[in-house]
Design a protein around this motif. Sequence first.
Motif, short mmCIF file in Angstrom:
data_model
loop_
_atom_site.label_atom_id
_atom_site.label_comp_id
_atom_site.label_asym_id
_atom_site.label_seq_id
_atom_site.Cartn_x
_atom_site.Cartn_y
_atom_site.Cartn_z
N ALA A 156 0.79 -1.17 0.06
CA ALA A 156 0.01 0.14 -0.01
C ALA A 156 0.90 1.24 0.07
O ALA A 156 0.63 2.15 -0.71
CB ALA A 156 -0.82 -0.04 1.33
N ALA A 157 1.96 1.06 0.88
CA ALA A 157 2.90 2.45 0.91
C ALA A 157 3.43 2.53 -0.45
O ALA A 157 3.83 3.58 -0.99
CB ALA A 157 3.94 2.29 2.03
N TYR A 158 4.11 1.30 -1.05
CA TYR A 158 4.63 1.52 -2.41
C TYR A 158 3.74 2.02 -3.47
O TYR A 158 3.95 3.00 -4.22
CB TYR A 158 5.46 0.25 -2.81
CG TYR A 158 5.94 0.31 -4.06
CD1 TYR A 158 7.27 1.22 -4.16
CD2 TYR A 158 5.52 -0.13 -5.13
CE1 TYR A 158 8.02 1.27 -5.31
CE2 TYR A 158 6.23 -0.09 -6.42
CZ TYR A 158 7.48 0.74 -6.40
OH TYR A 158 8.30 0.99 -7.58
N LYS A 159 2.49 1.75 -3.54
CA LYS A 159 1.58 2.13 -4.34
C LYS A 159 1.32 3.57 -4.39
O LYS A 159 1.08 4.10 -5.23
CB LYS A 159 0.22 1.30 -4.23
CG LYS A 159 -0.67 1.58 -5.05
CD LYS A 159 -2.13 0.64 -5.17
CE LYS A 159 -2.92 1.36 -6.39
NZ LYS A 159 -4.39 0.27 -6.13
N LYS A 160 1.38 4.15 -3.16
CA LYS A 160 0.95 5.61 -2.77
C LYS A 160 2.21 6.25 -3.28
O LYS A 160 1.98 7.15 -3.85
CB LYS A 160 0.56 5.60 -1.13
CG LYS A 160 0.15 7.04 -0.89
CD LYS A 160 -0.08 7.21 0.40
CE LYS A 160 -0.61 8.33 1.06
NZ LYS A 160 -0.80 8.55 2.37
N GLU A 184 1.93 6.36 -7.12
CA GLU A 184 1.01 7.31 -7.55
C GLU A 184 1.38 8.71 -7.31
O GLU A 184 1.02 9.52 -8.31
CB GLU A 184 -0.30 7.01 -6.68
CG GLU A 184 -0.98 5.49 -7.14
CD GLU A 184 -2.18 5.47 -6.29
OE1 GLU A 184 -2.30 6.09 -5.21
OE2 GLU A 184 -2.89 4.24 -6.59
N ALA A 185 1.94 9.20 -6.44
CA ALA A 185 2.39 10.60 -6.00
C ALA A 185 3.34 10.88 -7.27
O ALA A 185 3.69 11.89 -7.55
CB ALA A 185 3.24 10.61 -4.92
#
Length: 148
Positions: free
Chosen positions: A138-142, A145-146
């Motif tokens: 989840a943190a990597y996906k965020k 996306e940034a």
Amino acid sequence: MSFRVLTKSFVSQRLTPSLLHRTFATKKYTPSHEWISIDKNIGTVGITEYAQNSLGDVVYVEVPEEGTEVELGDVVGAVESVKSASDIYSPLTGEIVEANQAVTEKTKLINSAPETDGWLFKVKFTNQEEVDNLLDEAAYKKLTEADH
């Protein structure tokens, strides 16, 4: 009554040991776009799908030598593409126990299967805290996306 005893015996002797010895790999990520799949104290490392998409067609891969001692954040290899070159960083402190020579010979593995057959190296680590500090999915996906 005998069925219960038979079932209890079968479950306790046949199923439980195999379930107790089963291990589950945990996948983590770095801000520099490496993934690492943790199984016990061995981490298999490669570049993420996001990274290979950003690089484009990979033309050269350098992997570390087996037996090399590495520190968290050390440059341990490189991936070059028609667009650019990127260093590969060790996500953990430890010893390189295996290098995937197949990716040096068939560089397209990085593009076609970056998070499976296109893995780069395996590192034997001892510091669980370093693993805990890596990004979860989840943190990597965020993070990715940034970048857009």
